[in-house]
Design an enzyme around this catalytic site. Structure first.
Site, PDB file in Angstrom:
ATOM      1  N   TYR A   1      62.244 144.953 -11.305  1.00 26.15           N
ATOM      2  CA  TYR A   1      63.578 144.406 -11.600  1.00 26.15           C
ATOM      3  C   TYR A   1      63.816 143.100 -10.855  1.00 26.15           C
ATOM      4  O   TYR A   1      63.567 143.001  -9.648  1.00 26.15           O
ATOM      5  CB  TYR A   1      64.662 145.428 -11.269  1.00 26.15           C
ATOM      6  CG  TYR A   1      64.460 146.704 -12.058  1.00 26.15           C
ATOM      7  CD1 TYR A   1      64.706 146.730 -13.428  1.00 26.15           C
ATOM      8  CD2 TYR A   1      63.966 147.861 -11.445  1.00 26.15           C
ATOM      9  CE1 TYR A   1      64.468 147.882 -14.172  1.00 26.15           C
ATOM     10  CE2 TYR A   1      63.731 149.006 -12.178  1.00 26.15           C
ATOM     11  CZ  TYR A   1      63.982 149.012 -13.535  1.00 26.15           C
ATOM     12  OH  TYR A   1      63.749 150.142 -14.273  1.00 26.15           O
ATOM     13  N   ASP A   2      64.329 142.108 -11.583  1.00 30.04           N
ATOM     14  CA  ASP A   2      64.659 140.806 -10.999  1.00 30.04           C
ATOM     15  C   ASP A   2      66.139 140.719 -10.626  1.00 30.04           C
ATOM     16  O   ASP A   2      66.510 140.028  -9.691  1.00 30.04           O
ATOM     17  CB  ASP A   2      64.381 139.677 -12.013  1.00 30.04           C
ATOM     18  CG  ASP A   2      62.953 139.695 -12.485  1.00 30.04           C
ATOM     19  OD1 ASP A   2      62.064 139.989 -11.659  1.00 30.04           O
ATOM     20  OD2 ASP A   2      62.723 139.462 -13.687  1.00 30.04           O
ATOM     21  N   THR A   3      66.990 141.393 -11.434  1.00 30.82           N
ATOM     22  CA  THR A   3      68.426 141.330 -11.199  1.00 30.82           C
ATOM     23  C   THR A   3      68.905 142.695 -10.717  1.00 30.82           C
ATOM     24  O   THR A   3      68.677 143.715 -11.380  1.00 30.82           O
ATOM     25  CB  THR A   3      69.175 140.906 -12.472  1.00 30.82           C
ATOM     26  OG1 THR A   3      68.738 139.592 -12.840  1.00 30.82           O
ATOM     27  CG2 THR A   3      70.679 140.901 -12.262  1.00 30.82           C
TER      28      THR A   3
END
Lengths: 306, 306
Positions: free
Chosen positions: B19-21
């Site tokens: 996950y980036d966000t």
């Protein structure tokens, strides 16, 4: 099934012949705020002349029966305290006679002095209500709140001084584990009535049901309601006056309280259109599933029986 | 389907890779009142080191984003106003950008200064709120009330100064025939969020949903809710930050707001058990139908990924 529309003198006369006990809702039937409904006085006099048994049944819990009688007096409507039944009285009788609350347990009240007076007359101890400590907009501090272990019921009626302190205290009591209270049982969640609105003289305002709505919502619990259409009110009346349901009629302006109340008790029912119910609610596609036996525009119509 | 219980370092590591966000609920996830959750600071630092995109999503509408940032500052949690999304802000954006309320129409507010500040920043005119005239326990007189025809929306959030004057005014506006308002349309019924309770430092108290409950009950209408789990909040976030839902995860302590919010937006979801949700709600016979993708005891557990 449609209700019978009354219109002829013969129909009104037969109504008078068929019923001995006449139960009346007050606001929207006998008066609007401080204004009598046209003809209401004459109809009540006619019933008294004919020795009918008259009972007034109101969900108004802001006044005790004694104080509510002053309203009758001010409008020139003959009534005795024994003929008046209010939801605050029904609640007090329920707490003392059905719940049989021990003398060392107490009720936390959200409501006005009508509830306090009826509880006091039934010998029920209480807190909250008109106590200045709870009638405040000052911030509520949960940290400084010392819950009273003697509280074993919360009773809510119309309270125009509703505020976050009252809601928070009631929430704490109703959400408390049973083991933390003196009674060792869950705290009873009681309301005088569930009316969503009430007719103020100049329009509708939020009613007792709206005052208890935050607690129903936050607790995801439904209270026991003591007023119309609940059965407790009729049990109170039956205990004091002995009436024959088959010879009794309930007259009101509200389908979901008055008419339902009469029907639940096996009484005949007459809807008047001088209050909150609109014509569209009794006929046509949007008609309510609650169907009264009879409908007439106004209580004053019964003068035609003379 | 049961959620995946995270426990091994490898599982936490793969979460960081996938996950980036990272969207966070605050109360019950990062802190309890004025007390940080153990390890929360380190986990946020770790995410920042790894250049993750961090967003804070709160239903708290009592504070504007600017004032809510002070809460982060006081607890030593790094955050910028642009990273914070509150339901008061979502409501203000909805009114200005979706309803496109004309400049000569106004919002009647039940709520605290957080709502007022966000409305003002979006250029939306309002009445009520913290106005001393409405923050009173004096009796409300319908007769003396002059409704403002410019009011075309009522917005309700948590208001610890809730009282009968506020409820009565809001009821009058929402119950008004469309023809009587300047807009000629029914008045919009909006709430910042529907949370039944909120975690005060020392326990639960009635939440924003409880403050609007009297109006839902008296009007028999449901409002539009702008906070979690509603979609408006995510639309606001998407408009300011551009995130890929497939590479985003929502972390919260509440199934019916946080987890539902993430799921509705196509995000992955992680439930922590440091807030209102109990173990019994995610497994066993009383489990909720809302099932998060992942569960871990506390946000601090993610330190195992280091």
């Amino acid at each position: 099934m449609a209700p019978q529309r009354l219109s002829s003198a013969a129909e009104y006369k037969s109504l008078l012949e068929n019923y001995d006990t006449w139960m009346f809702d007050c606001d929207g039937v006998l008066w609007h705020g401080d204004r009598l409904i046209d003809g209401a006085l004459e109809v009540l006099s006619l019933l008294r002349e004919q020795k009918k048994h008259i009972i007034f049944v109101t969900n108004n819990a802001t006044k005790s029966r004694k104080n509510y009688k002053k309203k009758f007096d001010s409008l020139g409507v003959e009534a005795s305290v024994e003929e008046i039944f209010g939801s605050a009285y029904a609640a007090a009788v329920y707490i003392s006679s059905v719940l049989k609350l021990p003398k060392d347990e107490k009720v936390y009240v959200i409501g006005m002095d009508g509830i306090e007076q009826e509880l006091a007359e039934e010998g029920v101890a209480f807190e909250g209500g008109t106590d200045p400590a709870d009638n405040t907009l000052a911030p509520f501090s949960l940290k400084n709140f010392k819950p009273d272990p003697a509280i074993s019921a919360v009773l809510i009626g119309l309270d125009t001084s509703i505020n976050y302190t009252k809601l928070s205290k009631a929430f704490q009591y109703l959400n408390r584990p049973a083991s933390e209270g003196k009674s060792g049982k869950p705290v009873h969640f009681l309301v005088t009535n569930q009316d969503p609105t009430y007719p103020a003289g100049d329009g509708l305002l939020p009613g007792a049901g709206s005052i208890s709505a935050p607690l129903r919502y936050s607790l995801k619990k439904d209270p026991i309601s003591l007023g119309k259409p609940g059965k407790t009110m009729l049990d109170c009346i039956q205990a004091k006056h002995h009436f024959d349901p088959a010879r009794s009629i309930m007259i009101g302006d509200r389908l979901d309280t008055d008419i339902l109340f009469g029907q639940a008790g096996g009484l005949s029912t007459l809807l008047v259109l001088t209050g909150v119910t609109q014509e569209s609610e009794i006929s046509g596609p949007d008609a309510s599933p609650i169907v009264p036996d009879f409908v007439t525009a106004s209580l004053g119509d019964l003068r035609a029986a003379i």
